[in-house]
Design a protein around this motif. Structure first.
Motif, PDB file in Angstrom:
ATOM      1  N   LEU A  83       0.824  -1.213   0.000  1.00  0.00           N
ATOM      2  CA  LEU A  83       0.000   0.000   0.000  1.00  0.00           C
ATOM      3  C   LEU A  83       0.856   1.260   0.000  1.00  0.00           C
ATOM      4  CD1 LEU A  83      -2.906  -0.997   2.418  1.00  0.00           C
ATOM      5  CD2 LEU A  83      -2.775  -1.179  -0.047  1.00  0.00           C
ATOM      6  N   PHE A  84       2.087   1.163   0.492  1.00  0.00           N
ATOM      7  CA  PHE A  84       3.023   2.285   0.449  1.00  0.00           C
ATOM      8  C   PHE A  84       3.391   2.597  -1.005  1.00  0.00           C
ATOM      9  CE2 PHE A  84       7.333   3.979   0.365  1.00  0.00           C
ATOM     10  CZ  PHE A  84       7.317   4.945   1.350  1.00  0.00           C
ATOM     11  N   GLU A  85       3.639   1.551  -1.775  1.00  0.00           N
ATOM     12  CA  GLU A  85       4.026   1.736  -3.180  1.00  0.00           C
ATOM     13  C   GLU A  85       2.841   2.146  -4.045  1.00  0.00           C
ATOM     14  OE1 GLU A  85       6.997   1.679  -4.346  1.00  0.00           O
ATOM     15  OE2 GLU A  85       8.126   0.833  -2.680  1.00  0.00           O
ATOM     16  N   GLY A  86       1.659   1.641  -3.745  1.00  0.00           N
ATOM     17  CA  GLY A  86       0.479   1.946  -4.561  1.00  0.00           C
ATOM     18  C   GLY A  86      -0.353   3.037  -3.931  1.00  0.00           C
ATOM     19  N   ARG A 112       4.168 -11.879  -4.411  1.00  0.00           N
ATOM     20  CA  ARG A 112       4.055 -12.014  -2.954  1.00  0.00           C
ATOM     21  C   ARG A 112       2.929 -11.142  -2.417  1.00  0.00           C
ATOM     22  NH1 ARG A 112       8.734 -10.519  -2.015  1.00  0.00           N
ATOM     23  NH2 ARG A 112       8.457  -8.488  -1.003  1.00  0.00           N
ATOM     24  N   TRP A 113       2.848  -9.915  -2.913  1.00  0.00           N
ATOM     25  CA  TRP A 113       1.768  -9.018  -2.482  1.00  0.00           C
ATOM     26  C   TRP A 113       0.401  -9.621  -2.810  1.00  0.00           C
ATOM     27  CZ3 TRP A 113       4.037  -3.924  -4.944  1.00  0.00           C
ATOM     28  CH2 TRP A 113       5.127  -3.488  -4.158  1.00  0.00           C
ATOM     29  N   LYS A 114       0.246 -10.089  -4.045  1.00  0.00           N
ATOM     30  CA  LYS A 114      -1.043 -10.648  -4.463  1.00  0.00           C
ATOM     31  C   LYS A 114      -1.408 -11.863  -3.616  1.00  0.00           C
ATOM     32  CE  LYS A 114      -0.903  -9.052  -9.275  1.00  0.00           C
ATOM     33  NZ  LYS A 114      -0.824  -9.455 -10.695  1.00  0.00           N
ATOM     34  N   GLY A 115      -0.400 -12.681  -3.320  1.00  0.00           N
ATOM     35  CA  GLY A 115      -0.666 -13.858  -2.508  1.00  0.00           C
ATOM     36  C   GLY A 115      -1.134 -13.487  -1.108  1.00  0.00           C
ATOM     37  N   LEU A 116      -0.501 -12.483  -0.523  1.00  0.00           N
ATOM     38  CA  LEU A 116      -0.890 -12.055   0.823  1.00  0.00           C
ATOM     39  C   LEU A 116      -2.282 -11.427   0.823  1.00  0.00           C
ATOM     40  CD1 LEU A 116       2.471 -10.530   2.121  1.00  0.00           C
ATOM     41  CD2 LEU A 116       1.300 -12.548   3.022  1.00  0.00           C
ATOM     42  N   ILE A 117      -2.563 -10.595  -0.150  1.00  0.00           N
ATOM     43  CA  ILE A 117      -3.885  -9.979  -0.239  1.00  0.00           C
ATOM     44  C   ILE A 117      -4.957 -11.046  -0.392  1.00  0.00           C
ATOM     45  CG2 ILE A 117      -5.368  -8.546  -1.694  1.00  0.00           C
ATOM     46  CD1 ILE A 117      -3.006  -6.721  -2.183  1.00  0.00           C
ATOM     47  N   GLU A 118      -4.652 -12.056  -1.188  1.00  0.00           N
ATOM     48  CA  GLU A 118      -5.604 -13.143  -1.383  1.00  0.00           C
ATOM     49  C   GLU A 118      -5.830 -13.916  -0.075  1.00  0.00           C
ATOM     50  OE1 GLU A 118      -8.334 -15.539  -2.998  1.00  0.00           O
ATOM     51  OE2 GLU A 118      -7.353 -13.939  -4.157  1.00  0.00           O
ATOM     52  N   ASP A 119      -4.731 -14.260   0.606  1.00  0.00           N
ATOM     53  CA  ASP A 119      -4.837 -15.085   1.816  1.00  0.00           C
ATOM     54  C   ASP A 119      -5.435 -14.331   2.996  1.00  0.00           C
ATOM     55  OD1 ASP A 119      -3.702 -17.124   0.374  1.00  0.00           O
ATOM     56  OD2 ASP A 119      -1.681 -16.829   1.181  1.00  0.00           O
ATOM     57  N   LEU A 120      -4.995 -13.081   3.185  1.00  0.00           N
ATOM     58  CA  LEU A 120      -5.399 -12.346   4.382  1.00  0.00           C
ATOM     59  C   LEU A 120      -6.704 -11.587   4.218  1.00  0.00           C
ATOM     60  CD1 LEU A 120      -1.929 -10.921   5.508  1.00  0.00           C
ATOM     61  CD2 LEU A 120      -3.107 -12.936   6.369  1.00  0.00           C
ATOM     62  N   TRP A 121      -7.025 -11.159   3.003  1.00  0.00           N
ATOM     63  CA  TRP A 121      -8.190 -10.299   2.815  1.00  0.00           C
ATOM     64  C   TRP A 121      -9.208 -10.858   1.832  1.00  0.00           C
ATOM     65  CZ3 TRP A 121      -4.984  -5.145   1.977  1.00  0.00           C
ATOM     66  CH2 TRP A 121      -4.356  -4.799   3.182  1.00  0.00           C
ATOM     67  N   ALA A 160       3.691   6.288   6.937  1.00  0.00           N
ATOM     68  CA  ALA A 160       5.069   6.132   6.453  1.00  0.00           C
ATOM     69  C   ALA A 160       5.342   7.020   5.252  1.00  0.00           C
ATOM     70  CB  ALA A 160       5.328   4.667   6.095  1.00  0.00           C
ATOM     71  N   LEU A 161       4.370   7.144   4.358  1.00  0.00           N
ATOM     72  CA  LEU A 161       4.581   7.919   3.134  1.00  0.00           C
ATOM     73  C   LEU A 161       4.504   9.417   3.387  1.00  0.00           C
ATOM     74  CD1 LEU A 161       4.952   7.696   0.030  1.00  0.00           C
ATOM     75  CD2 LEU A 161       2.464   7.879  -0.155  1.00  0.00           C
ATOM     76  N   ASN A 162       3.681   9.838   4.339  1.00  0.00           N
ATOM     77  CA  ASN A 162       3.445  11.266   4.546  1.00  0.00           C
ATOM     78  C   ASN A 162       4.315  11.880   5.634  1.00  0.00           C
ATOM     79  OD1 ASN A 162       1.039  12.006   2.740  1.00  0.00           O
ATOM     80  ND2 ASN A 162       0.343  10.134   3.718  1.00  0.00           N
ATOM     81  N   ALA A 163       5.297  11.138   6.133  1.00  0.00           N
ATOM     82  CA  ALA A 163       6.252  11.703   7.086  1.00  0.00           C
ATOM     83  C   ALA A 163       7.122  12.746   6.374  1.00  0.00           C
ATOM     84  CB  ALA A 163       7.123  10.589   7.659  1.00  0.00           C
TER      85      ALA A 163
END
Length: 963
Positions: free
Chosen positions: A356-359, A439-448, A625-628
C-alpha cells in the motif's frame, strides 16, 4: 417531569421550597461517595451531582465554580445549602465518557422511585472495565475507540514458586480470555500482560492474609500502571458454580475459571450474553514484553491527563493513527502494545504495508471509497443481540455490504505491473519486481480477499432480506420503515390510511367551497395541531366567516387565528388516529422480527469486522510512512539473536513532525560482541535522551510490522524493551525519586536477557555522586558482562566511560557541542548544541553553560561556576587545601559539600532537559524555556533544602544567598 421542582437560580438567603428541602435531606442521608466514584442522580430531564461530586464536576469538567447551585436549608457542613451541579443529557454523556475512559473513575447513577417519594436507589453502576450498563448512553453518537478490558488475578504460592492465574473479559466484543504463568517477585510478567491487553480495571481479593505481602506489591504495580483496582470477596475467586455459569455464556466449552468476572460484570442477568462469548488463551511469549515505564518513555499512547500536549503527533499512536474506522483504531492501539516476536508474521505485515506504500492510488481508493463508510460491526452486532438495535443499524450494515463487491474488485486489481520493471536494467531487477508483486497478491488473497468473498456470499441473504422488508425509497428522507408490501396487514392499514387522507382532502375542498375561499392555504389553512389533530384555521380577520354558520365547531381563538373543525373532519381525524396507532404497532412488531433475523448474522459480521480492521491498520501505517517529512523505509528484521541493530540516519517519529523543528538524524550501531553496549555522554539538553528513545521506538515499530524513520534499518527481534528514563516520584505513596529509579532498575536487572533492548537515562541521580556512580558502574558491568543485553546508557558520570577499557564490547559515544571562547559570557565560553552523536568521550556536562543559555539569574550562574571551579581545583590539587578551601573546614566536609552542589546542579539541569514542556529540541524557545528552568530549579532546591541545611560547608557558602 422531575419528581422535585425547584429553581436552579436560587440565591443565597432565599427561602427553600419543600421539594428542595426534601431532596436535600434525602441526599444527605445517603452513604458517602466511595473513593474514586462519582454519583449522579437521574432527574428524568437532566442529571444532577451533589456535594463533593458537584465540586469535582464543576472544577474538572466545566472548569468554573459558577455552575454550582445550592438547594435546601443550610447545615453545619453546608452553610449555603446542598451544593449541586446540573448536567443536560448531552453534558452528562460527555462527562461520563471522559470520567470512565480517561480519568479512570467509577460511576453510579441513582434513580428515585417516582412520585413525591424521597427514596433513591442505585440503578446503574459502571467502571473503566465495565461499561455495559451505560454503553448505549456513552456511545450513542461516537464509536468505542478503546476496548474496556477488565482482568481478575488470583495468586498461588507453592514451594516458593509464585503462580499467577488471570482471566480477562472485553464486554464490548464479548470475549473472555485466560492465562497462567510463573512470575517474579516484582510481578514483571503481570506488568507486561497488563500493558499487552490494555487493561482498564483489575479485580483482586484483599482478604487472603497469607498472601498479603504479595497482594500489596501487586496493588502497587496496578496503581503504577494507572489502572483502576477493585477489591472483591475471596469467595468470588472459588470454582463454585463457575462451570455452569460459563457454559451458559460461552459458545464453546469451558476452559478455565473466570467466576470473579462473571459475578462482577453481572453477565448472567442479560440473556443476550448467553452463548455469545468466546474464550481464548493469552500467551505472554508471543509478544514483546513492555512495562509501564517503557509505555511512558516511548510516548506510545496519548497522555490521558492531557499534560503531554493536545496535538495528536505528541504520541506514536496519534502519529500513526490514520484509521478510518473505530475497529481499525482499536486494533492499532492493540498492535502498539503487542509488538510481535514471530518473524513470519512481522514480514507479512511489512509486505502488506509495502504494497500500500508503493500503490498510492490503490491505498487512497481503499481508504476514501470504502473504509470511511464502514460502520463498527462489533458494536452493531452487540445491539442486534441485545435487541436494542434499530432499523437504522440494519440499514447501515446493508449499505456497507453494498460496498463489498467494489472493495473486492479494487483489491483484485490493485497490484498491477506498472511497466517500471521493464525499464529497469537487468533481468534480475525485473524478476525481483515480479516476485515482489506475486508475494503481495498472494498475501492480499490469503489475508483479505478470500475471507471477504466468503463473508460477502454469506451475507447475500441479509441484503435480500433488507431489500424485501425495508422501504429503501424513504431513506433519502431519513425514514427507516418497513415496506408496506412486505405484510398484507400492513398494506391493508396503509391503504386505509391513504383512504382517510383522501377523505381529509375532500373535506378540505368542501369547506373551502362552502366558505367561498380558495383551498390554497393563503386564507383557509388546513393543518395538524398538537392538541386537536387535523383542523382548519382562518385568520382573525376572516374568522367571522364561520360565525352563526351550521356545521362548524370553533376549537380555539388565538392571535394567529381561529381554529375550527367539522363533524365529518372529527370523524376522519379519529379514524386517522386509530389507523396510525395500528400501523405503528404493526411496524414495531415487524421491526423486531427484522432485527431478530439480522442478529443471526452477528458471527459473520464480527469476522468481517476483523478483516476490515486489519485492512484499515495496514492502510494507516502505509499512509503515515509515506506522509512523514522524510518517508519511512522498510526495515530488515532478523530472527531473535541472529543479527545486530544497525540504523542509519535514524529519527524520532514524533519530534521530526513538530512545527519549527529541523531534526538532526543519527546513526546507531549495537553490534553483537563489538558494540552491543553504548555509553553516551555530553551536554545537558544535547540530544542524549532523544537518541536512546528513538532507537527503542524504531525497534518497536519494526516489530509491529511498520516502516521506520531511517535511511537504513537492520534489527534483530527483541523479546523486550526495558526503560529507565526520567525522574518520577510518588510522594503520596511514599516512593521517592531515587526509590522509583531503583525499583525500575531492579526490574530491568531481573527481566533483561541477551535478546532485550535496554535504554537507561541518567541512572543514580537521586543519591550522592559517589553512591550514584557506584550503582551506575555496577549495573552497567552486570548488563554488559552477565546479561549481555543490547544497551544504550546516557549518563553524566564521565568516569563510567572507563568501562569501555575493561569490557571489549562496550563503546563510548557523545553528543557533539561546539565550544568557543567568549570573554563577555559569565562562563567565559559559548556553547552551540549540535544534536549529533559521534564516537568518543565528552568529559564535561556543560550544565552551567546551558543554564546561561536559558537566561538563568546571573548571581546563581556565577555561584555555580565558582563552586564548580573549587571542586575541580580540589580534585586536581588536593594538597593545596588552603587555596581550594577558603572556609578553613576539613577537606572531607568540603568534598561532601561540593559534591552535593554538583549533584544539585546536575540534577536540576537533567530535570530541565526532560521537563514535559521543554525537551532536547525546545531549549532555545525563549520565555517558555526560562519558565521551565526556574520552575525546575525551585522544585529541585526544595528537595535539596534539607540536605543543604544539614551540610556545614553549604550552610557557610550559601549563607549570603537567599533561600
Amino acid at each position: 417531569m422531575p419528581p422535585f421542582q425547584y429553581s436552579n437560580d436560587k440565591k443565597a438567603g432565599s427561602p427553600a421550597s419543600d421539594a428542595e428541602i426534601a431532596f436535600a435531606n434525602a441526599i444527605r442521608k445517603l452513604p458517602p461517595t466511595p473513593a474514586g466514584t462519582i454519583r449522579l442522580f437521574d432527574r428524568q430531564d437532566f442529571y444532577q451531582a451533589c456535594q463533593s461530586d458537584a465540586l469535582f464536576i464543576a472544577t474538572h469538567h466545566f472548569k468554573t465554580q459558577t455552575v454550582i447551585k445550592y438547594l435546601g436549608n443550610p447545615s453545619a457542613t453546608e452553610p449555603q445549602g446542598l451544593p449541586v451541579v446540573n448536567l443536560t443529557p448531552s453534558a452528562a454523556q460527555a462527562f461520563l465518557r471522559d470520567a470512565l475512559t480517561t480519568k479512570q473513575l467509577r460511576i453510579e447513577i441513582w434513580e428515585s422511585d417516582g412520585g413525591k417519594s424521597t427514596k433513591w436507589r442505585l440503578a446503574k453502576s459502571a467502571s473503566p472495565g465495565n461499561l455495559s450498563s451505560v454503553e448505549d448512553m456513552l456511545f450513542t453518537h461516537t464509536e468505542l475507540l478503546a476496548a474496556p478490558v477488565i482482568l481478575a488475578i488470583k495468586l498461588q504460592v507453592k514451594d516458593n514458586v509464585k503462580t499467577v492465574g488471570i482471566a480477562f473479559a472485553d464486554t464490548s466484543l464479548q470475549e473472555m480470555g485466560v492465562s497462567e504463568y510463573v512470575d517474579t517477585d516484582l510481578f514483571s510478567n503481570t506488568e507486561s500482560l497488563l500493558i499487552q491487553l490494555g487493561v482498564k480495571e483489575v479485580l483482586i481479593t484483599g482478604e487472603d492474609k497469607a498472601l498479603e505481602y504479595d497482594h500489596n506489591k501487586l496493588k502497587a504495580l496496578v496503581e503504577r500502571c494507572n489502572i483502576v483496582l477493585t477489591e472483591r470477596k475471596k469467595s468470588e475467586f472459588t470454582n463454585k458454580d463457575v462451570e455452569q455459569d460459563l457454559n451458559r455464556l460461552l459458545r464453546g466449552s469451558l476452559q478455565a475459571s473466570t467466576r470473579p468476572l462473571v459475578s462482577y460484570l453481572n453477565l448472567l442477568s442479560d440473556q443476550s450474553n448467553f452463548g455469545a462469548y468466546t474464550m481464548k488463551t493469552h500467551d505472554l511469549e508471543q509478544y514483546m514484553k513492555l512495562d509501564a515505564s517503557a509505555l511512558r518513555a516511548l510516548n506510545l499512547m496519548p497522555d490521558p491527563s492531557g499534560l503531554g500536549g493536545s496535538s495528536k503527533t505528541m504520541s506514536v499512536f496519534g502519529l500513526l493513527n490514520r484509521c478510518r474506522t473505530a475497529q481499525g483504531t482499536r486494533l492499532l492501539a492493540m498492535w502498539l502494545k503487542q509488538p510481535l516476536v514471530n518473524l513470519h508474521t512481522i514480514q507479512q505485515r511489512q509486505d502488506m504495508v509495502e504494497c500500500l506504500f508503493e500503490g498510492q492510488e490503490f491505498r487512497s481508493s481503499i481508504s476514501d471509497d470504502f473504509l470511511k463508510s464502514m460502520p463498527d460491526f462489533h458494536r452493531i452486532s452487540k445491539r442486534f443481540q441485545k435487541g436494542a438495535a434499530s432499523l437504522e443499524d440494519v440499514v447501515r450494515v446493508y449499505q456497507a455490504l453494498l460496498l463489498l463487491p467494489g472493495l473486492i474488485t479494487v483489491l483484485e486489481n490493485g497490484v498491477q505491473d506498472d511497466g517500471d520493471a521493464e525499464m529497469a536494467d537487468g533481468e534480475d531487477v525485473v524478476e525481483k519486481e515480479e516476485s515482489r508483486e506475486r508475494r503481495w497478491k498472494g498475501l492480499i488473497e490469503d489475508l483479505w480477499l478470500g475471507k471477504l468473498r466468503d463473508y460477502s456470499a454469506s451475507l447475500t441473504p441479509y441484503q435480500a432480506m433488507v431489500e424485501e422488508t425495508i422501504d429503501l425509497s424513504e431513506l433519502a428522507r431519513h425514514n427507516f420503515v418497513i415496506k408496506p408490501e412486505f405484510d398484507a396487514m400492513l398494506l391493508d392499514l396503509r391503504d386505509k390510511l391513504e383512504g382517510v387522507r383522501d377523505g381529509l382532502d375532500r373535506e378540505h375542498q368542501s369547506v373551502a367551497e362552502d366558505l367561498g375561499m380558495e383551498a390554497d392555504g393563503k386564507v383557509l389553512h388546513f393543518e395538524q395541531h398538537s392538541l386537536f389533530g387535523y383542523c382548519f384555521r382562518l385568520t382573525r380577520k376572516e374568522g367571522s366567516a364561520i360565525k352563526n354558520k351550521k356545521g362548524y365547531i370553533e376549537l380555539k381563538n388565538q392571535t394567529n387565528g381561529v381554529h375550527f373543525t367539522t363533524k365529518a373532519l372529527k370523524e376522519l381525524v379519529d379514524e386517522h388516529r386509530n389507523f396510525t396507532k395500528e400501523y405503528e404497532k404493526k411496524q414495531s412488531s415487524l421491526v423486531k422480527e427484522v432485527i431478530g433475523i439480522a442478529a443471526s448474522y452477528c458471527e459473520v459480521l464480527e469476522m468481517l469486522n476483523n478483516v476490515i480492521a486489519h485492512i484499515d491498520v495496514i492502510t494507516s501505517l502505509a499512509g503515515a510512512a509515506l506522509n512523514a517529512p522524510i518517508p519511512y523505509i522498510k526495515p530488515t528484521v532478523f530472527e531473535k539473536g541472529a543479527g545486530s541493530l544497525k540504523l542509519e540516519e535514524a529519527r524520532h517519529p514524533c519530534l521530526e513532525v513538530q512545527e519549527g523543528v529541523n531534526f538532526i538524524a543519527n546513526d546507531v550501531h549495537l553490534e553483537r560482541d563489538i558494540s552491543e553496549f553504548g555509553i553516551i555522554t555530553g551536554p545537558n539538553a544535547g540530544g542524549k535522551s532523544v537518541f536512546i528513545r528513538q532507537t527503542a521506538l524504531i525497534a518497536l515499530l519494526a516489530q509491529i510490522g511498520s516502516f521506520v524513520p531511517c535511511a537504513l534499518a537492520e534489527l534483530p527481534i527483541f523479546d523486550s524493551i526495558l526503560c529507565r528514563v526520567g525522574a518520577g516520584d510518588s510522594q503520596l505513596k511514599g516512593v521517592s525519586t531515587f526509590m522509583a529509579e531503583m525499583l525500575e532498575t531492579s526490574a530491568i536487572l531481573r527481566q533483561a536477557t541477551k535478546d532485550s533492548l535496554v535504554i537507561i537515562d541518567e541512572l543514580g541521580r537521586g543519591t550522592s555522586t559517589y553512591d550514584g556512580f557506584g550503582l551506575a558502574w555496577a549495573i552497567s558491568e552486570h548488563l554488559s558482562t552477565v546479561t549481555r543485553a543490547s544497551v544504550l546508557f546516557a549518563t553524566h558520570f564521565h568516569e563510567l566511560t572507563a568501562l569501555a577499557q575493561e569490557v571489549p564490547h562496550v563503546t563510548n559515544l557523545h553528543v557533539v557541542a561546539h565550544v568557543e571562547d567568549k570573554p563577555e559570557s559569565l562562563t567565559g565560553k559559548e556553547i552551540t548544541l549540535l544534536y549529533k552523536v559521534a564516537p568518543g568521550v565528552c568529559d564535561q556536562s556543560f550544565g552551567i553553560h546551558v543554564a546561561e543559555l536559558a537566561n538563568f539569574p546571573e548571581e546563581v550562574v556565577k555561584l555555580a561556576k565558582r563552586k564548580a571551579d573549587d571542586l575541580e581545583d580540589f580534585s586536581e590539587n588536593p594538597s593545596e587545601e588552603a587555596t581550594a578551601n577558603p572556609s578553613g573546614l576539613p577537606a572531607e566536609l568540603v568534598a561532601e559539600g561540593t559534591a552535593l552542589v554538583e549533584s544539585f546542579l546536575n540534577d536540576w539541569a537533567t530535570r530541565t532537559a526532560e521537563a514535559p514542556s521543554s525537551g532536547d529540541v525546545e531549549m532555545n524557545s525563549g520565555a517558555n524555556a526560562v519558565e521551565v528552568e526556574i520552575r525546575e530549579l525551585k522544585r529541585c532546591f526544595e528537595e535539596y533544602r534539607e540536605r543543604f541545611e544539614g551540610c556545614r560547608w553549604t550552610r557557610e557558602v550559601l549563607e549570603p544567598t537567599t533561600y
